[in-house]
Every structure is written in C-alpha cells, then in structure tokens.
Design a protein around this motif. Structure first.
Motif, PDB file in Angstrom:
ATOM      1  N   SER A 103       0.832  -1.209   0.000  1.00  0.00           N
ATOM      2  CA  SER A 103       0.000   0.000   0.000  1.00  0.00           C
ATOM      3  C   SER A 103       0.863   1.254   0.000  1.00  0.00           C
ATOM      4  O   SER A 103       0.501   2.255  -0.618  1.00  0.00           O
ATOM      5  CB  SER A 103      -0.991  -0.003   1.166  1.00  0.00           C
ATOM      6  N   ALA A 107       0.688   3.871  -2.985  1.00  0.00           N
ATOM      7  CA  ALA A 107       0.335   5.265  -2.668  1.00  0.00           C
ATOM      8  C   ALA A 107       1.223   6.233  -3.445  1.00  0.00           C
ATOM      9  O   ALA A 107       0.774   7.306  -3.866  1.00  0.00           O
ATOM     10  CB  ALA A 107       0.472   5.508  -1.164  1.00  0.00           C
ATOM     11  N   ILE A 116      -0.314   7.591   7.140  1.00  0.00           N
ATOM     12  CA  ILE A 116      -0.964   6.375   7.604  1.00  0.00           C
ATOM     13  C   ILE A 116      -1.875   6.746   8.765  1.00  0.00           C
ATOM     14  O   ILE A 116      -1.452   7.409   9.725  1.00  0.00           O
ATOM     15  CB  ILE A 116       0.070   5.315   8.009  1.00  0.00           C
ATOM     16  N   ILE A 184      -3.499   6.103   3.849  1.00  0.00           N
ATOM     17  CA  ILE A 184      -3.550   4.636   3.897  1.00  0.00           C
ATOM     18  C   ILE A 184      -4.191   4.239   5.226  1.00  0.00           C
ATOM     19  O   ILE A 184      -3.754   4.712   6.289  1.00  0.00           O
ATOM     20  CB  ILE A 184      -2.134   4.030   3.809  1.00  0.00           C
ATOM     21  N   ILE A 206      -6.484   4.430   0.700  1.00  0.00           N
ATOM     22  CA  ILE A 206      -6.224   3.039   0.302  1.00  0.00           C
ATOM     23  C   ILE A 206      -6.751   2.092   1.378  1.00  0.00           C
ATOM     24  O   ILE A 206      -6.465   2.251   2.557  1.00  0.00           O
ATOM     25  CB  ILE A 206      -4.717   2.821   0.057  1.00  0.00           C
ATOM     26  N   PRO A 208      -6.214  -1.361   2.511  1.00  0.00           N
ATOM     27  CA  PRO A 208      -5.068  -2.239   2.208  1.00  0.00           C
ATOM     28  C   PRO A 208      -5.409  -3.705   1.967  1.00  0.00           C
ATOM     29  O   PRO A 208      -4.775  -4.352   1.143  1.00  0.00           O
ATOM     30  CB  PRO A 208      -4.155  -2.078   3.430  1.00  0.00           C
TER      31      PRO A 208
END
Lengths: 252, 218
Positions: A103, A107, A116, A184, A206, A208
C-alpha cells in the motif's frame, strides 16, 4: 481457478472471520480466482510490542508454510504489519503479498506523500519498521491516530458513530497539516470505515486488504514473485517443528 | 467492463495486440493508440518536452471518451503528470509503476535500458527519490557480459525495448512495465482508486483546443 490463501493474524471464530472476509466486497475482482481465509494458531493478543511482532511472524509463517504444497497460487497477509511476509517469501516461490509494503508503494503512484491513519498510537512501530525497510521516510507525511482502542475480533461494529468521525478528523489533519496526498488505512481491521472516509476525504484513501487481493491476482497473471536474492531460502525448513508449535498453541 | 486507453510511443512500434493474451481480465477492453513524438528518439530535454506535449494531447480526452483508466507504456513517463492533472481516472505509467512495484519484490532494483531511455531513466529515478533503492541503470547494447551484470540485481526492470533481451534464464524477477501497467490499471479501477488531487491539482482553465492544435503541427 487460481487459489489465494489469506492468512488472518489472530485465531477467531467463524462470525469474526466473516468480518475479515467482508473485505472481498470492497473490490471488483476478475474471474477465475478464489480466496480462502485461514486464521493463525500462534498469535499475540494484539500488535503493540516487539514481543507481539515475533509471535506474529512465527504464527503467520506457520500458517502459510504449506500454502504452495496445498495448491495455492499466492498468499495475502491480512495485517498491515506485514508480519511473516519475509519469512514466508524465503520458503515459498508463490507471491506473498503484504498490505503494508504494497500500500505504501502504490500510494506513491497516486501522490507524492502518504500518511498512515491508525486507530491508536500503539501501532506506530508497525509502520516505522516497513518505512525504514523501504527507505522511504521522506515520502511519509505523517503517522496519525484517532486515539481509539481497536478490537481485532469485532472490528468497528457498533462503534461507527463514535469512530468514523474521529477517523475522519485525524485524516483531515494528515491532509491539511501534514501535507498528505494519499491516506492509507493503518490496519486491515479498519476496512469497515473505508467507504465512509472515501466519500468524504478530498484525497484517495487506500483500503489495504482489498488492495492485496487485486495485487495477488496481478502477481499470478504476471507470473511475478519476489526475488530470491532478497529473500534467500533457508538451508533447512523447520516444517515439523513449526507444525508442532502450532498444535501446542492451539491447545493452550 | 473496464475500458483502458493504452498509449505507446510510435517509435517502439509495439504491435496492436501488445498485451499478452490472458493477461487482462476477460471483461477488460484495451484500446491501443500509438503516439508519435515530434523529436525522436527522446534522448534529451528538448525531445522530452515535446514528448510530454504529445502524450498529453493523446490522452487529454480519455475520460470524455469513456475510458476508465489510461496506461502510458513509455518508460519515460512523458506527459504523465500533465494527464493526471487533467483526468480524474487513473493514469498508470510504466516508469513510476514498475520501479515502485519492483520494491514489492525485492529490496532494490536495477533498470535495463537501451540508449533511448538511459538518460531519462536516470532522471526519473532521481525525481521519484528512488536513488537509494536503485542499484543501477544498465545500458543494454548486446548480451555480452550483460547476463553477468544483470544477475547482480535483486529485481530487474525492463525499460523500453529490452523485454526480449534474452535474460529469461536468470533466476530473478523481471518487471515488464507494459504488462504491469495494465494489471495495475485494472486494480485501481476495481478498487475505485485514482491519483490525488493534492499532488495533481486540476488547471484553473483547461486548454484542450490549444493542446490539440499545437500537437498536430508537423
């Protein structure tokens, strides 16, 4: 039919396993691929210390060791820590997909910097390890958490009203204060919040776990697995010992 | 049904059905268009500027044409950032995607490039801040001593026209950017993901007509 083994990093009952399997609903997959979800037998209670990391590595190695012999074409690991990924890559020739590493690199195809978003700060060490391994510290805008106690069995169920807005606020700080182009989700256990956040955030976010399912499919079709130079084979695979360890842990 | 616009540089002369059979999902439609660069081969900044324009012009209407993603097959990623600023659909580019993907497979990668892409490869490795992870950019002239040098790589990225360099015997992962961008484009469409508007802000005023007009000169 291609078969993918998804290793779930905690022992759990069928109800809770179904919450993990629900990640499959978040992605359109091509035809001819199926996913089996398998909980580990050896695991820590959660992932907040280095003790936990070692137990997680061992548990996921044990759970995936026979994947190739069992006819699987790829393995996905259902934890952003990528626990056990390197160990499994050293013994398996099939692709082993860890959501953390994949991820972060994906990204960087969507923006220049990522943040994150975690449930709580005690997960920080999971991300700093992978970021350091990748040497991409300068590409990480921030690690932020919403200060929420996670539950790796029931996930976010029943806490949506409290948790989703808190995660949104933390994500917006990643974007506005830290300069993130991409967010993420810091854990595959946060997947239930993805749709809520994706609708509201001004940047891509995202999810994951579902990402790993698509990338497993891509790896199988591309016939592309990890480098043996990066992940050299052991001189001896401790298969019997690991299986015994799994049996002992299951009986405790 | 995902519709993907694949733009390849005309000088590489990739066949119409350049994506291997069975690679894409059965319901994916790939439309392959060749893009002519005004100054070819693209070995320096002058050529790159014109290649940026050519790719931007070729892809700027992709969304309006009903495509779900754009794939740029040129390892040099010409026009990639401009297209991202113009389009909401994913723009997956051979150079950036293949080098980042190589790092999912090993700790470092080497790029195998012909003279066409050699200098550009150096530039984009630096631009993407992957200097520390790139073990080297190898110039492919012939197979002489190449196998030995390439074998030192953990993962090999095959830029440009090096896919047929005869390195299959090496037991290392080899990333073919063209195949990869197609699978990644399908993945992004399947995940409803696209590039960040923070990194690629839309222009205040689009200049589609101007772009089309100046890129048709010649």
């Amino acid at each position: 039919m291609a078969k993918v083994l998804v290793i779930v990093p905690f022992p759990m009952d069928d109800d809770n396993l179904s919450k993990r399997k629900a990640q499959l609903n978040a992605v359109k997959l091509g035809e001819g691929i199926e996913f089996d979800f398998k909980p580990v037998r050896i695991a820590p209670v959660n992932y907040v210390s280095q003790q936990d990391s070692v137990l997680a590595d061992v548990g996921i190695l044990e759970a995936g060791l026979q994947a190739e012999k069992d006819g699987y074409d790829a393995v996905c690991i259902d934890t952003m820590s990528d626990s056990g990924m390197s160990a499994l890559r050293s013994v398996l020739d099939i692709p082993v997909i860890g959501p953390g590493r994949h991820s972060m690199l994906l990204a960087l195809t969507l923006g220049e910097k990522f943040s994150i978003l975690a449930m709580w700060d005690r997960w920080r060490h999971l991300y700093t390890k992978t970021i350091a391994e990748l040497g991409l510290q300068h590409k990480c805008a921030s690690l932020r958490s919403a200060g929420l106690q996670p539950n790796n069995q029931s996930l976010l169920a029943g806490k949506e009203d409290e948790f989703f807005p808190a995660l949104y606020e933390a994500a917006m700080r990643c974007i506005e204060e830290d300069g993130a182009d991409v967010i993420i989700l810091g854990s595959t256990t946060m997947h239930e919040a993805h749709a809520y956040l994706a609708e509201r955030l001004p940047v891509p976010i995202i999810n994951p776990g579902p990402l790993t399912y698509r990338l497993a499919d891509a790896a199988i079709k591309l016939k592309l697995a990890h480098s043996r130079i990066s992940y050299p084979s052991p001189s001896h695979v401790a298969a019997d010992r690991l299986a015994e360890m799994g049996q002992i842990a299951a009986g405790l | 049904m995902p519709r993907i616009l694949l733009l390849s540089p005309a000088d590489l002369d990739l066949p119409e059905n350049t994506v291997a059979a069975g690679l894409a999902d059965p319901d994916t439609e790939i439309v392959h268009r060749r893009v002519i660069y005004p100054s070819c081969p693209p070995v320096g900044a002058h050529d790159w500027t014109l290649a940026d324009l050519a790719m931007m012009a070729a892809g700027q209407n992709a969304q309006a044409e009903g495509f779900d993603a754009v794939c740029l097959a040129d390892f040099g990623d010409y026009g990639a950032n401009a297209l991202r600023s113009l389009l909401d659909i994913p723009v997956v580019t051979a150079g950036r995607a293949s080098m980042l993907h190589a790092l999912t497979l090993g700790a470092s990668f080497s790029v195998l490039a012909t003279e066409r892409d050699y200098v550009r490869a150096k530039k984009i490795v630096h631009e993407y801040a992957l200097d520390a992870q790139c073990a080297g950019i190898r110039l492919f002239k012939s197979n002489t001593d190449l196998v030995e040098r390439a074998a030192q790589a953990e993962v090999l990225v095959l830029a440009g026209a090096t896919q047929n360099a005869g390195l299959e015997a090496l037991n290392i992962p080899m990333v073919d950017p063209l195949s990869l961008v197609v699978k990644l484009a399908e993945s992004l469409v399947g995940l409803s993901l696209t590039h960040s508007r923070r990194a690629y802000p839309a222009p205040q005023m689009r200049k589609a007509e101007l772009i089309a007009a100046i890129s048709s000169v010649g």
